[in-house]
Write a protein that holds these residues in place. Structure first.
Motif, PDB file in Angstrom:
ATOM      1  N   ASN A 278      71.967  70.896 -29.766  1.00 24.38           N
ATOM      2  CA  ASN A 278      71.584  70.910 -28.355  1.00 24.38           C
ATOM      3  C   ASN A 278      71.559  72.339 -27.856  1.00 24.38           C
ATOM      4  OD1 ASN A 278      70.786  69.921 -25.862  1.00 24.38           O
ATOM      5  ND2 ASN A 278      72.348  68.318 -25.824  1.00 24.38           N
ATOM      6  N   LEU A 279      71.110  72.509 -26.628  1.00 24.83           N
ATOM      7  CA  LEU A 279      71.089  73.820 -26.004  1.00 24.83           C
ATOM      8  C   LEU A 279      72.509  74.332 -25.773  1.00 24.83           C
ATOM      9  CD1 LEU A 279      68.283  73.242 -23.375  1.00 24.83           C
ATOM     10  CD2 LEU A 279      68.273  75.069 -25.075  1.00 24.83           C
ATOM     11  N   PRO A 280      72.713  75.631 -25.755  1.00 26.09           N
ATOM     12  CA  PRO A 280      74.040  76.171 -25.444  1.00 26.09           C
ATOM     13  C   PRO A 280      74.531  75.681 -24.086  1.00 26.09           C
ATOM     14  CG  PRO A 280      72.603  77.899 -26.281  1.00 26.09           C
ATOM     15  CD  PRO A 280      71.741  76.696 -26.077  1.00 26.09           C
ATOM     16  N   GLY A 281      75.783  75.257 -24.043  1.00 24.72           N
ATOM     17  CA  GLY A 281      76.367  74.795 -22.787  1.00 24.72           C
ATOM     18  C   GLY A 281      76.160  73.330 -22.478  1.00 24.72           C
ATOM     19  N   GLU A 282      75.362  72.633 -23.283  1.00 28.90           N
ATOM     20  CA  GLU A 282      75.130  71.207 -23.053  1.00 28.90           C
ATOM     21  C   GLU A 282      76.139  70.372 -23.840  1.00 28.90           C
ATOM     22  OE1 GLU A 282      73.140  69.532 -21.062  1.00 28.90           O
ATOM     23  OE2 GLU A 282      72.105  71.274 -20.212  1.00 28.90           O
ATOM     24  N   ALA A 283      76.539  69.225 -23.245  1.00 23.35           N
ATOM     25  CA  ALA A 283      77.598  68.415 -23.850  1.00 23.35           C
ATOM     26  C   ALA A 283      77.081  67.225 -24.651  1.00 23.35           C
ATOM     27  CB  ALA A 283      78.560  67.919 -22.772  1.00 23.35           C
ATOM     28  N   PHE A 284      75.827  66.818 -24.411  1.00 20.91           N
ATOM     29  CA  PHE A 284      75.327  65.626 -25.105  1.00 20.91           C
ATOM     30  C   PHE A 284      75.262  65.860 -26.606  1.00 20.91           C
ATOM     31  CE2 PHE A 284      72.031  63.166 -27.152  1.00 20.91           C
ATOM     32  CZ  PHE A 284      72.276  61.887 -26.704  1.00 20.91           C
ATOM     33  N   PHE A 285      75.747  64.861 -27.376  1.00 17.87           N
ATOM     34  CA  PHE A 285      75.567  64.874 -28.827  1.00 17.87           C
ATOM     35  C   PHE A 285      75.111  63.489 -29.266  1.00 17.87           C
ATOM     36  CE2 PHE A 285      80.009  63.920 -27.939  1.00 17.87           C
ATOM     37  CZ  PHE A 285      80.285  62.823 -28.742  1.00 17.87           C
TER      38      PHE A 285
END
Length: 812
Positions: free
Chosen positions: A331-338
């Protein structure tokens, strides 16, 4: 809704929290409309062009906007040169807001705005400005001509997933939809097992590719923002807009009467929504921004690519002792979704030693988020291909292997299943598919130039319930044959799944009216809030709100006519009495007290000679007007006409409860596939598929079957063709349109057979239903992959299975 609002609400409200199993009224209704394969109630509007989607809404003085995306993968915007558009006719203005423009789309259900800020660049295609013009064509020309100066740091960007695996880090479990889990000693269990399988599987990024692109028409009525927008979850999207622009709830309204598909890409707000709102405010006129197909793919959301390790340890009879599922997504840096690949791994098969572990890699690529059946869609590719390989290794039929590993309880939580029909799905699917006639030996059936193979895979998709509300109103309508209609309101959306239809069936069944006497109002945040379309919980959650609102109306009408709720029958516009009510202790005491009071009044009347019928008793109870002993039925329209304003309203509220924690709830299924693989070119054709799925009570067999078709087609795409490709040098998306991002078309889709296995689950919701569309995706790609192995004896661990991955290992 706040506690204060719930206390002070004026409408009678039926509330339910799912803490215990509940009976469903559907088994008692007269019409039995629920379940019938009726046609879509909005079908004629759609095929005639009368169902207006967001881009088709007309407002006077409307202008057009086209987003401008960054042309670097990482860096800073140093200058946007608006003068570069001088001389282009019909250009109005270049609008940008470095603080409020959305950097990313938002995940579904969240209340906060997504990442904002248009100055720092994190991925190629990130929106940084919008060109506004009198025509779409002019805005498009302007967006292409706009000159932007960057500080380019692309050479520092993370663009190669494989190279970045060494930088994988722990996920934020609190913000994910699954958690890491360890039970027993998995690695030791694997080392001690009589038979082991340990493989890595790779799945690519994918795009939802909904037919309707992301679009928003924004306009302001003084300080109120109204957005006609393509969103799946209006209640949470409204809160995201409020947070992004610092507005209160009375200042924002989202309208999405029709949404042309979403598949998860429209769960949260996307960059065009806030850009349109800002531009509309700045220019004082309505602004329409419709994203192009490349922009949708470059700047909204993708399914994450994954690397998954599946390790299984079992005895020589195939009974699993150890199951490991480790996943790295991006994911993008700083994003929490996995990507929650192991959601079903927790409970699908037995095994006392278990591990689920997630890690994430930060990448400078478009946001990854929920795409249809997030988790299971790609996680079950790995699990079910591994199970097929294990069955081959043990020389056990794949169905028998799964049967031997059927758990009595959820092995990870030691709680019972609310219902589990996996074996029934496999058996019914196998019988219809003709599984017993398959050639178990790989590369053993050659028909002309084509190798033929068959494969199967289990399916599972967790079932959830979310808080939802709806309002139901019965009102006089002399244009209707029965003189009355029901109006149902909830902000739930219809993204092509049939919400208008199935909710109409629910209301019609409970209120005893024909389908054409139901007016279904959806897709407006001014209506009672629902969970929205997503997560396979839409029909269950919003539908339960509709169900409870209608049940409240039934109870109010029953009280008015002197019946108990369990003895009223609403049938074709008539109110009837059915059965006999068994008094509770409290009700018996009340009746005894009333009888005593009546007897006392009679004695006083006899003694004094005073008739109470002309004073304290002259106001006859409403219910005494209705005598069901001597009259078979009363017209519902006549009873409704007796209310103020000739209508009666009620609300329904559903909430999840203890059942969700005490019982493992899931839909189950089984996919079967037959494929042909060309012996020279390696071309793969799916010849036929059969899917058997159990998802509680089915609201509409036609729309449910259609959802399963869609899920199985998704499986074809995942198995054989779908792959988002980013250039590893500069982060550009190489196949950002439907010409190059391949999805299954008519010629790719064979005959699909769907079996809806009968099931009733009273633990889920008052309708006893579960999600089904995403269940059909789970395992579909694995069934095709397993069929390819059966056809040519080649295992592919890197999806999609393209012919280049088969050619060099094909049988002679």
């Amino acid at each position: 809704m706040s506690l204060f609002e719930s206390i002070t609400q004026s409408e009678p409200t039926k509330k339910m929290t799912m803490d215990e199993p509940v009976e469903s009224l559907f088994s008692k209704t007269a019409s039995k409309l629920v379940g019938k394969p009726i046609n879509r109630v909005d079908g004629s509007l759609k095929v005639s062009g009368q169902a207006h989607y967001s881009a088709e809404i007309h407002l006077d003085n409307k202008a057009y906007g086209v987003l401008v995306g960054a042309t670097i993968a990482k860096g800073q915007v140093e200058n946007i040169d608006s003068s570069s558009l001088d001389g282009i006719p019909n250009i109005i203005k270049v609008v940008t807001d470095p603080k409020h423009f959305l950097r990313n789309s938002q995940q579904g259900g969240l209340k906060k705005a997504p990442k904002q800020g248009a100055t720092e660049i994190f991925y190629h295609g990130q929106p940084i400005a919008v060109v506004i013009a009198e025509t779409f064509e002019a805005a498009t020309e302007g967006a292409k001509a706009l000159k932007v100066i960057y500080k380019d740091e692309t050479d520092q960007a993370a663009l190669n997933f494989t190279k970045e695996l060494s930088n994988a880090h722990a996920v934020d479990e609190k913000k994910g939809s699954d958690k890491n889990y360890v039970q027993g000693d998995p690695e030791q269990g694997l080392a001690d097992a009589e038979v082991t399988l340990d493989r890595f599987y790779h799945t690519p990024s994918q795009n939802s590719s909904a037919m309707e692109p992301h679009v928003t028409l924004a306009h302001w009525e003084e300080d109120k923002l109204i957005l006609y927008t393509a969103n799946q979850m209006l209640a949470s999207c409204k809160q995201q807009v409020m947070d992004a622009l610092n507005l209160n709830k009375d200042q924002v309204q989202l309208i999405a009467h029709y949404v042309g598909g979403g598949f998860g890409s429209k769960l949260g707000i996307a960059p065009e929504s806030i850009a349109a709102a800002i531009a509309s405010k700045e220019l004082g006129r309505p602004i329409l921004i419709t994203m192009t197909r490349p922009q949708v793919m470059e700047a909204t959301v993708r399914r994450s690519n994954t690397r998954q390790r599946i390790a299984i340890g079992c005895d020589k009879d195939g009974v699993i002792d150890t199951l490991i599922h480790d996943t790295v997504s991006s994911n993008l840096p700083g994003e929490a979704f996995f990507e929650p690949t192991a959601l079903s791994t927790h409970y699908l098969y037995r095994g006392k030693n278990r591990r689920v572990n997630y890690e994430m890699v930060d990448m400078n690529q478009v946001l990854s988020g929920s795409m249809r059946a997030p988790g299971e869609a790609v996680g079950m590719i790995a699990v079910e291909c591994a199970m097929d390989e294990l069955a081959s290794q043990l020389d056990i039929d794949p169905i028998e292997l799964r049967r031997r590993n059927e758990p009595e309880k959820d092995p990870s939580k030691d709680i019972p299943f609310s219902s589990r029909q996996l074996i029934a799905c496999m058996e019914q699917g196998a019988e219809q598919f003709g599984w017993s006639q398959r050639n178990a030996k790989p590369a053993s059936q050659l028909e002309g130039d084509w190798w033929i193979g068959t494969g199967m895979a289990a399916a599972a998709r967790g079932n959830q319930l979310q808080p939802s509300e709806a309002r139901a109103t019965l009102q006089i309508d002399k244009s209707k044959a029965l003189g009355v209609k029901a109006v149902i309101e909830t902000d739930m959306t219809d993204i092509g799944t049939g919400s208008y239809t199935v909710f109409s069936q629910v209301a019609a069944d409970l209120l005893g009216l024909p389908i054409d006497h139901i007016e279904m109002k959806l897709g407006d945040s001014a209506f009672p809030p629902a969970a929205g379309s997503g997560g396979s919980w839409g029909a269950a959650s919003a539908g339960s709100g509709v169900y409870l609102a209608c049940e409240q109306l039934r109870e109010m009408i029953a009280e008015k006519v002197g019946l108990y709720p369990d003895t009223i029958q609403l049938d074709n516009g008539q109110i009837k009495q059915v059965g006999k009510h068994d008094l509770t202790a409290i009700e018996a005491a009340k009746e005894s007290s009333q009888a005593f009071a009546d007897s006392t009044i009679d004695k006083i009347s006899e003694t004094t000679g005073v008739s109470f019928s002309e004073n304290v008793l002259e106001e006859q109870s409403e219910s005494e007007k209705y005598d069901f002993d001597n009259t078979e039925s009363y017209a519902l329209a006549d009873v409704v006409a007796g209310y103020d304003e000739q209508k009666i309203s009620a609300k329904g509220q559903i909430k999840p409860g203890k059942n969700g924690k005490k019982y493992r709830q899931s839909s189950f299924g089984a996919n079967f596939a037959e494929v042909a693989v060309h012996k020279v070119t390696g071309e793969i054709r799916v010849k036929r598929m059969t899917g058997a799925f159990a998802a509680g009570r089915i609201l509409n067999h036609k729309t449910a079957t259609s959802q399963c078709y869609g899920g199985m087609v998704f499986g074809i795409g995942s198995a054989l063709m779908e792959e988002v490709i980013h250039d590893k040098r500069d982060g550009r998306l190489c196949n950002h349109d439907l010409a190059e991002y391949h999805v299954p078309v008519n010629a790719d889709v064979p005959q699909l057979d769907v079996i809806l296995v009968e099931e009733d689950d009273p633990y889920t919701n008052p309708m006893h239903i579960k999600g089904i569309g995403e269940t059909a995706i789970a395992g579909a790609a694995a069934a095709i992959a397993n069929a390819v192995y059966n056809a040519v004896g080649v295992r592919v661990y890197d999806f999609p299975i393209t012919l280049d991955k088969l050619l060099y290992e094909m049988p002679e």
